[in-house]
Structures are given as C-alpha cells and as structure tokens.
Design a protein around this motif. Structure first.
Motif, mmCIF file in Angstrom:
data_model
loop_
_atom_site.group_PDB
_atom_site.id
_atom_site.type_symbol
_atom_site.label_atom_id
_atom_site.label_comp_id
_atom_site.label_asym_id
_atom_site.label_seq_id
_atom_site.Cartn_x
_atom_site.Cartn_y
_atom_site.Cartn_z
ATOM 1 N N THR A 20 0.813 -1.264 0.321
ATOM 2 C CA THR A 20 -0.027 0.268 0.223
ATOM 3 C C THR A 20 0.621 1.217 -0.303
ATOM 4 O O THR A 20 2.595 0.946 -0.223
ATOM 5 N N ASN A 21 0.469 2.244 0.054
ATOM 6 C CA ASN A 21 0.746 3.417 0.110
ATOM 7 C C ASN A 21 1.087 4.513 1.277
ATOM 8 O O ASN A 21 1.742 4.886 2.102
ATOM 9 N N HIS A 22 0.603 2.849 2.145
ATOM 10 C CA HIS A 22 1.070 3.264 3.848
ATOM 11 C C HIS A 22 1.982 2.870 4.350
ATOM 12 O O HIS A 22 3.097 1.700 4.504
ATOM 13 N N GLU A 23 3.485 3.706 4.012
ATOM 14 C CA GLU A 23 4.888 3.229 4.841
ATOM 15 C C GLU A 23 4.743 2.044 6.080
ATOM 16 O O GLU A 23 6.304 1.992 6.201
ATOM 17 N N THR A 24 3.580 2.639 7.333
ATOM 18 C CA THR A 24 3.484 1.046 7.494
ATOM 19 C C THR A 24 3.848 -0.255 7.143
ATOM 20 O O THR A 24 3.827 -1.099 7.772
ATOM 21 N N GLN A 25 3.311 -0.778 5.869
ATOM 22 C CA GLN A 25 3.339 -2.042 5.693
ATOM 23 C C GLN A 25 3.828 -1.321 3.987
ATOM 24 O O GLN A 25 3.295 -1.926 2.989
ATOM 25 N N GLU A 26 4.998 -2.731 4.969
ATOM 26 C CA GLU A 26 6.519 -2.552 4.138
ATOM 27 C C GLU A 26 6.471 -3.430 3.333
ATOM 28 O O GLU A 26 7.081 -4.712 3.132
ATOM 29 N N LEU A 27 5.123 -4.622 2.482
ATOM 30 C CA LEU A 27 5.703 -5.324 1.589
ATOM 31 C C LEU A 27 6.064 -6.084 0.917
ATOM 32 O O LEU A 27 5.321 -5.989 -0.260
ATOM 33 N N ARG A 28 6.868 -5.174 0.639
ATOM 34 C CA ARG A 28 7.540 -5.109 -0.851
ATOM 35 C C ARG A 28 7.663 -7.015 -1.257
ATOM 36 O O ARG A 28 8.850 -6.970 -1.751
ATOM 37 N N LYS A 29 6.820 -7.916 -1.996
ATOM 38 C CA LYS A 29 7.067 -8.981 -1.898
ATOM 39 C C LYS A 29 8.112 -9.223 -3.160
ATOM 40 O O LYS A 29 9.081 -10.172 -3.069
ATOM 41 N N LYS A 30 8.260 -8.649 -4.136
ATOM 42 C CA LYS A 30 9.198 -9.059 -5.362
ATOM 43 C C LYS A 30 10.033 -8.056 -5.733
ATOM 44 O O LYS A 30 11.064 -8.966 -5.696
ATOM 45 N N GLU A 31 10.690 -7.617 -4.271
ATOM 46 C CA GLU A 31 11.927 -7.478 -3.486
ATOM 47 C C GLU A 31 12.413 -8.317 -2.298
ATOM 48 O O GLU A 31 13.651 -7.870 -2.303
ATOM 49 N N SER A 32 12.563 -9.116 -2.075
ATOM 50 C CA SER A 32 12.698 -10.053 -1.263
ATOM 51 C C SER A 32 12.614 -11.693 -1.488
ATOM 52 O O SER A 32 12.536 -12.532 -0.890
ATOM 53 N N ASN A 33 12.875 -11.656 -2.637
ATOM 54 C CA ASN A 33 12.633 -12.626 -3.235
ATOM 55 C C ASN A 33 13.477 -13.673 -2.705
ATOM 56 O O ASN A 33 14.133 -15.176 -2.972
ATOM 57 N N ASN A 34 15.009 -13.380 -2.815
ATOM 58 C CA ASN A 34 16.202 -13.851 -2.650
ATOM 59 C C ASN A 34 16.858 -13.494 -1.257
ATOM 60 O O ASN A 34 16.898 -12.605 -0.730
ATOM 61 N N ASN A 35 17.160 -14.473 -0.546
ATOM 62 C CA ASN A 35 17.719 -14.281 0.363
ATOM 63 C C ASN A 35 18.698 -14.884 1.020
ATOM 64 O O ASN A 35 18.975 -15.996 0.395
ATOM 65 N N LEU A 36 20.108 -14.501 2.159
ATOM 66 C CA LEU A 36 20.864 -15.147 2.410
ATOM 67 C C LEU A 36 20.728 -15.271 3.806
ATOM 68 O O LEU A 36 20.615 -13.882 4.299
ATOM 69 N N GLY A 37 21.152 -16.058 4.883
ATOM 70 C CA GLY A 37 20.672 -16.321 6.061
ATOM 71 C C GLY A 37 21.982 -17.709 6.866
ATOM 72 O O GLY A 37 22.706 -17.658 5.526
ATOM 73 N N VAL A 38 21.856 -17.209 8.224
ATOM 74 C CA VAL A 38 22.611 -18.044 8.828
ATOM 75 C C VAL A 38 21.520 -18.515 9.784
ATOM 76 O O VAL A 38 20.835 -17.645 10.255
ATOM 77 N N GLY A 39 22.072 -19.678 10.776
ATOM 78 C CA GLY A 39 21.751 -20.465 11.220
ATOM 79 C C GLY A 39 22.110 -20.940 12.633
ATOM 80 O O GLY A 39 23.882 -20.991 11.896
ATOM 81 N N VAL A 40 21.561 -21.247 13.571
ATOM 82 C CA VAL A 40 22.480 -22.316 14.374
ATOM 83 C C VAL A 40 20.819 -22.926 15.162
ATOM 84 O O VAL A 40 20.204 -23.094 14.936
ATOM 85 N N GLY A 41 21.348 -24.136 15.838
ATOM 86 C CA GLY A 41 20.842 -25.162 16.066
ATOM 87 C C GLY A 41 21.088 -26.222 16.876
ATOM 88 O O GLY A 41 22.673 -26.132 17.021
ATOM 89 N N GLY A 42 20.565 -27.451 16.528
ATOM 90 C CA GLY A 42 21.060 -28.374 17.671
ATOM 91 C C GLY A 42 20.582 -30.259 16.909
ATOM 92 O O GLY A 42 19.089 -29.866 16.765
ATOM 93 N N ILE A 43 21.156 -31.379 16.689
ATOM 94 C CA ILE A 43 20.504 -32.536 16.540
ATOM 95 C C ILE A 43 20.666 -33.237 17.836
ATOM 96 O O ILE A 43 21.363 -33.527 18.650
#
Length: 338
Positions: A156-179
């Motif tokens: 939307t044109n409301h700045e509080t709802q930045e749901l820019r789906k097309k710009e967030s297709n690619n992500n790089l991440g790091v994770g921690v966990g345990g088995i």
C-alpha cells in the motif's frame, strides 16, 4: 396441483430476487484507464472488478460497453452514469511503472460528484492485478480500505506496510541449532551446529540451498541440503510445512584400547543421502530481515561403519556398523534480503 405449487414457489423466489436487485443502488463502471499497459487491460480489468463487486451484493453494477470510447473525464463519466440511472459511478486507472502497476479506484455520488470512497494499491507485476482488484471489489463503498489487508501480493501507499514481495525473493541467511540423535548414541546424543542458506521465495513455495555442520566432542555431521517449504498463508508471519534431501557425511571418533591380541579401532564414517521432513514458523517474511524457527526429523539413508578391532594375529580389522544417522534438528535462522 403439485406443479402449480412448485410454480408459485419459483415465482415467489424470482420476485424476491428481483426486489433485492431493485433495492441495490446502481453504480456505473466505465473502462479503467490504463497507462503503459496493453489496451485490452482497459476492459479486462474493469470486467474483473465488476465480478468482484457483484459478489458482495452491495451494488448493481452497470458496466460501460466495450465498444464505447474510453471515458477519462469525471464530468463525462458522471453524464453517462446519469444517462444509465446510476446513483454512483467509479473512476479508476492502472498506471504501470516498470513492473509495478499502481491501481487507483474512486467511488463518486452521481448527483453531487462527491467522492465517497477511494483507495490505491500497488501490484508488483501485472500478474498480481487479480488479488488487488479482488480487494477493491470486496471493500469498495464500505468503511474498510483495501489497504488494511496484510498479504504478500500487494503493497500500500502506507509506509507502515512495507510488504514489498518482489524485492524480497532472494535471501541469504545464517542459522544455529542442534540435533538430538536417535538410535546409536555411542558418541553422544546431542550435537550443536551452524548453517548457511540461500533462499528463493516463490510465494507459494520457498526453496533453500543450505550447507551445515553439526558436531560434538566425538561426532561431526556435514550436509548440503535442498529444502522446499510450503507457507500455510499469505501473511508476513506464517507457519509452514516442508522437507528436503541432503547429501550428508557422518564421522565419529572414540578412544581405543588394547586387550591381548586385539586393539579397538578409533574411527568410523559414512556418507550418502539424508531425508528431512518437518515445518516451522516465519516471522516478517516480506521485510528486509526475516526470522525462521524450524524443527525437522532427519533420517540418514547411509550406514556409518568403522574398524572395530585390529587382530594382531590375523593383522586385519573387524568392521562394525554404527547404524544410520537419525534425529531431530531444531534450528533458528535469520535471513537478509539481497
């Protein structure tokens, strides 16, 4: 006699339906003006909007004939609405900038030309127009705005709802966990670990390529996984189900000992495919930084084998199987939009 009764019932139903339709205020819907879009979008988008408005049963929509000229001037639209006996009329446009299509819909009172409802949404590709127009049709003329819904298809044109789906297709991440290992636990049942990930969010599915390393003092598990996850809603925060397949290697070491003519081995390893299935929860899926919490059951399809004992008399090792690697992986990941 029976046929007469059925006929009377049908007549009553028909008259009731006609009365309801007559009570619905008429609204005139001209072709929607399109800028930098194909000409057939003028009629197709208006027709689609009409269908969604009809589904709400709030208005009786009178649509402009496809053969008429495009009406863009408010006074001309108003005159046409009066000619067709409509209490209200709609004026709207679709303006394409790059791949983004800005959709603007306004509802006017015919007699006074007073604007009584308006809203604007952005579709990040022309293919996204369907859900955007659906939201306009569901909310037009009510106290609600189409912009109040929180889904990944529009921003939307409301700045509080930045749901820019097309710009967030690619992500790089790091994770921690345990088995938490199951079955053979000769070298410890708990492993800590790290992971890296490249994630492609295709809306209906999320695809991950993920190298990881889990370890304790005596065991290491390395893997390169391809995971596919299915979000259960279009919200920015949503649970998901998924699974994947990994190429994995397990290595174990332990202290040996000598007894008579035998010496215990100190190392075992194996590699092959590992299956995983589970799910999790995504927080802030469409923002520049998102968070995932997941739990997966792991089942290795390879055996971990090692030299059990070295027989100095025969000068050879006895081989021992330590079983298939299996367990439950819990992971916390943070992903950054590229």
């Amino acid at each position: 006699m029976k046929n007469i009764k059925i006929g009377l019932v049908l007549l009553v139903v028909l008259l009731s339906f006609t009365k309801v339709k007559a009570q619905q205020p008429k609204v005139f819907l001209p072709l929607l003006e399109t800028i930098n879009l194909k000409k057939n979008f003028e009629y197709a988008s208006a027709r689609l909007l009409k269908n969604y408005i009809d589904n709400t049963n709030r208005y009786q929509v009178v649509m402009q004939d496809n053969t008429d000229s495009l009406l863009t001037d408010i006074e001309l639209i108003k005159a046409k609405a009066k000619e067709k006996g409509c209490t209200y009329f709609i004026a709207g446009s679709l303006n394409r900038l790059g791949e983004t299509v800005i959709v603007n819909i306004n509802l006017y009172e015919t007699e006074t030309s007073k604007k009584i409802w308006f809203d604007q949404l952005k579709a990040f590709t022309p293919e996204d127009l369907d859900p955007v127009l659906q939201r306009f049709g569901q909310n037009i003329g009510t106290a609600n705005k189409a912009t109040t819904a929180d889904d990944i298809y529009a921003v939307t044109n409301h700045e509080t709802q930045e749901l820019r789906k097309k710009e967030s297709n690619n992500n790089l991440g790091v994770g921690v966990g345990g088995i938490a290992l199951m079955g053979d636990q000769s070298s410890g049942s708990m492993l800590a670990g790290f992971s890296l990930s490249w994630s492609f969010d295709a809306r209906d599915f999320i695809f991950d390529i993920k190298p990881s390393w889990s370890f304790n003092s005596t065991r290491d598990v390395y893997s390169l996984a391809l995971e596919v996850n299915r979000p259960l809603s279009d919200k920015g925060n949503t649970p998901y189900l998924g699974g994947g397949l990994a190429f994995s290697r397990t290595a174990m070491s332990y202290e040996g000992n000598y007894s008579g003519s035998y010496s215990n081995g100190t190392y075992a390893s194996g590699y092959g495919l590992m299956l995983m299935v589970g799910g999790g929860y995504i927080l802030k899926r469409t923002s520049s930084v998102s968070l995932r919490i997941s739990a997966n059951y792991l089942q290795g399809l390879y055996d971990v084998k090692g030299d059990n004992r070295y027989n100095y008399t025969t000068q050879s090792y006895d081989t021992k199987s330590y079983g298939f690697t299996s367990g439950v992986l819990v992971r916390l990941e943070i992903l950054f939009k590229r």
